[in-house]
Design an enzyme around this catalytic site. Structure first.
Site, short mmCIF file in Angstrom:
data_model
loop_
_atom_site.label_atom_id
_atom_site.label_comp_id
_atom_site.label_asym_id
_atom_site.label_seq_id
_atom_site.Cartn_x
_atom_site.Cartn_y
_atom_site.Cartn_z
N HIS A 1 0.87 -1.18 0.00
CA HIS A 1 0.00 0.00 0.00
C HIS A 1 0.91 1.24 0.00
O HIS A 1 2.02 1.19 0.53
CB HIS A 1 -0.84 -0.05 1.29
CG HIS A 1 -1.88 1.00 1.42
ND1 HIS A 1 -1.60 2.28 1.84
CD2 HIS A 1 -3.22 0.95 1.23
CE1 HIS A 1 -2.74 2.97 1.89
NE2 HIS A 1 -3.73 2.18 1.52
N ASP B 1 3.07 -4.48 8.23
CA ASP B 1 1.89 -3.66 8.03
C ASP B 1 0.68 -4.57 8.25
O ASP B 1 0.34 -5.39 7.40
CB ASP B 1 1.91 -3.08 6.61
CG ASP B 1 0.63 -2.32 6.27
OD1 ASP B 1 -0.34 -2.39 7.05
OD2 ASP B 1 0.61 -1.66 5.21
N GLN C 1 -4.58 -4.73 7.34
CA GLN C 1 -5.66 -5.60 6.86
C GLN C 1 -5.73 -6.92 7.62
O GLN C 1 -6.61 -7.73 7.33
CB GLN C 1 -5.47 -5.89 5.36
CG GLN C 1 -5.60 -4.69 4.46
CD GLN C 1 -7.03 -4.11 4.43
OE1 GLN C 1 -7.99 -4.74 4.88
NE2 GLN C 1 -7.15 -2.90 3.93
N LYS D 1 -10.19 -0.20 11.09
CA LYS D 1 -10.44 -1.43 10.31
C LYS D 1 -10.73 -2.61 11.24
O LYS D 1 -10.87 -3.74 10.80
CB LYS D 1 -9.22 -1.74 9.42
CG LYS D 1 -8.95 -0.68 8.36
CD LYS D 1 -7.91 -1.15 7.41
CE LYS D 1 -7.19 -0.04 6.67
NZ LYS D 1 -7.97 0.57 5.59
N CYS E 1 -4.74 2.56 -3.54
CA CYS E 1 -3.42 2.98 -3.04
C CYS E 1 -2.37 1.91 -3.32
O CYS E 1 -1.52 1.62 -2.47
CB CYS E 1 -3.47 3.31 -1.55
SG CYS E 1 -4.59 4.66 -1.15
N1 7TS Z 1 -1.67 -0.61 4.73
C1 7TS Z 1 -2.62 -1.35 4.16
C2 7TS Z 1 -2.33 -2.75 3.71
C3 7TS Z 1 -3.91 -0.81 3.99
O1 7TS Z 1 -4.86 -1.54 3.41
C4 7TS Z 1 -4.16 0.52 4.41
C5 7TS Z 1 -5.48 1.18 4.19
C6 7TS Z 1 -3.14 1.22 5.04
C7 7TS Z 1 -1.90 0.63 5.17
C8 7TS Z 1 -3.33 2.60 5.58
O2 7TS Z 1 -4.17 2.59 6.67
P1 7TS Z 1 -4.66 3.95 7.35
O3 7TS Z 1 -5.67 3.53 8.35
O4 7TS Z 1 -3.47 4.59 7.94
O5 7TS Z 1 -5.23 4.77 6.23
N2 7TS Z 1 -6.23 0.64 3.14
C9 7TS Z 1 -7.36 1.13 2.60
C10 7TS Z 1 -8.04 0.49 1.58
O6 7TS Z 1 -7.72 -0.58 1.09
N3 7TS Z 1 -9.11 1.23 1.22
O7 7TS Z 1 -9.11 2.34 1.99
C11 7TS Z 1 -8.03 2.30 2.85
#
Ligand code: 7TS
Length: 410
Positions: free
Chosen positions: A123, A202, A205, A228, A367
């Site tokens: 990501h 990371d 997910q 999440k 992303c």
């Molecule tokens: N890493 C992964 C694998 C992710 O899916 C996401 C967010 C992030 C990092 C970043 O997370 P945040 O909470 O700091 O924004 N992924 C997604 C998505 O798949 N659709 O919207 C956000």
């Protein structure tokens, strides 16, 4: 789906609504998960009853707020099986956690010639902070490839070629937000340790979806977002091994992260306070703790099984019943993320038309622009499941995609 899972839907008031005249089918859980009533209650109760700043007041409300905030840290430490609460830093989420490591650990430990190893499926949150670090330090980026084709698996046969002693840090995603693939995180952390590299997982997910134990994984750092995991937005964690956090300089300066301040220099508080400058996100941290109770009450093994059953069923049914669909990621042993390309229909049209049917999907590059280019796509549509989704919702998804296909064919 067993009746017990079906009953859980009542815990999520948002699911009980019509969108465009149809019962909502929420399949955008990889972007953010919905919140159970107990988490919403934890937030409102804090603001109605306990709101005060933490770590400073001696009055009753401040002590209550401090106690609840630190209890949430202890709760997170138990959830991730950290050795102690001091290994849990509250951040604003995964992105913030990764930037913290890139700045505080990276600036202090990397220099020109060092290598940062990533994978081709990261990501942007686990890519751009390392690009910025490489630019600051002169370190180089290297990538563990994804195998050719649509299975989405990492090419582990290449691991020895890319993970050499010049690698000082290996950052990878546990579960891909586009491919739904679950990476062998413990093996990757062990491989990193063997060459003396620090590992960064990371877990955006995976944290709310799979059993997760930082000591069993053997990772040095792990990043996750509460939103999440049925928790609020704006809060997340960085797990860091105690020795590493202790040796790292601060990330940001301000109140609460110091032990002593003079006009020309200061000393820092020990971790985790060293990394939590300013008033923290108190209410959301406390509600996050409640979300972790909720997930553990359900059982993370059970959640993982349920996610996998739904995603595997969705994958098989889409493959069989939607002609011309291109599905990404493995057919089985996967997380709840199912991405696909519907031949001849742009993902934004798929998502817009699905919304007309009350079905919430995500369309775009997720992303994951470099991975999309590698797959020869500019975007995909994505259905992502969580424990409150049902097989009946897969019926709605399949019927909706068939309707979209008929519309564009006709
Ligand atoms: N890493 C992964 C694998 C992710 O899916 C996401 C967010 C992030 C990092 C970043 O997370 P945040 O909470 O700091 O924004 N992924 C997604 C998505 O798949 N659709 O919207 C956000």
């Amino acid at each position: 789906m067993s009746p017990a899972w079906q009953n859980l839907r009542a815990d999520f008031p948002i699911l009980d609504q019509q969108v465009n005249g149809q019962p909502l089918v929420y399949l955008d859980n990889a972007a953010t998960a919905q919140k159970p009533q107990c988490v919403i209650d934890a937030l409102t109760q804090f603001y109605r009853r306990d709101n005060a700043n933490v770590h400073r007041g001696i009055h009753a409300l401040s002590m209550r707020a401090t106690f609840a905030y630190e209890a949430a840290r202890e709760r997170a430490a138990r959830f991730f099986n950290a050795a102690e609460p001091g290994e849990i830093v509250f951040t604003s989420g995964t992105t913030d956690s990764i930037n913290l490591v890139a700045s505080a650990w990276g600036d202090a430990n990397l220099r020109a010639g060092d290598v940062i190893l990533l994978t081709e499926m990261e990501h942007h949150s686990n890519l751009v902070p390392w690009q910025l670090l490489a630019r600051r330090t002169g370190a180089q980026l290297r990538y563990l490839p994804v195998v050719a084709g649509d299975s989405g698996l990492l090419d582990l046969a290449q691991l020895d070629r890319v993970l050499k002693p010049d690698v000082k840090l290996f950052a990878f995603t546990h579960v891909s937000n586009t491919l739904g693939v679950i990476n062998p995180a413990a093996d990757l952390c062990a491989a990193a340790r063997k060459v003396g590299a620090v590992s960064v997982v990371d877990a955006a997910q995976s944290a709310g979806h799979l059993p997760l134990d930082v000591r069993a994984l053997g990772c040095d750092f792990l990043a996750a977002s509460a939103h999440k995991m049925c928790g609020p937005t704006g809060i997340g964690v960085l797990y860091g091994r105690r020795e590493l956090l202790a040796a790292m300089p601060p990330y940001r300066g301000g109140g609460s992260m110091i032990s002593n301040v003079e006009y020309f220099e200061s000393q820092w508080a020990p971790a985790p306070q060293k990394f939590e400058a300013g008033t923290p996100n108190i209410a959301d941290a406390i509600a996050f703790g409640r979300a972790l109770d909720y997930l553990d009450d359900l059982g993370r093994e059970a959640i993982a099984r349920h996610d996998e059953q739904l995603a595997t069923l969705a994958y098989a049914r889409l493959q069989a019943e939607v002609p011309g669909i291109r599905l990404l990621g493995p057919a089985r042993h996967r997380s709840g993320v199912v991405s696909f390309d519907l031949k001849g229909v742009h993902a934004h049209d798929v998502v817009t038309m699905a919304d007309q049917e009350g079905v919430a999907l995500r369309g775009g590059h997720h992303c994951n622009q470099p991975l999309m280019r590698k797959l020869g796509l500019s975007s995909t549509s994505r259905a992502s499941f969580y424990f409150y989704n049902t097989e009946a919702e897969i019926d709605r998804l399949v019927a909706t995609l068939q309707k979209i296909q008929r519309f564009f064919a006709g």
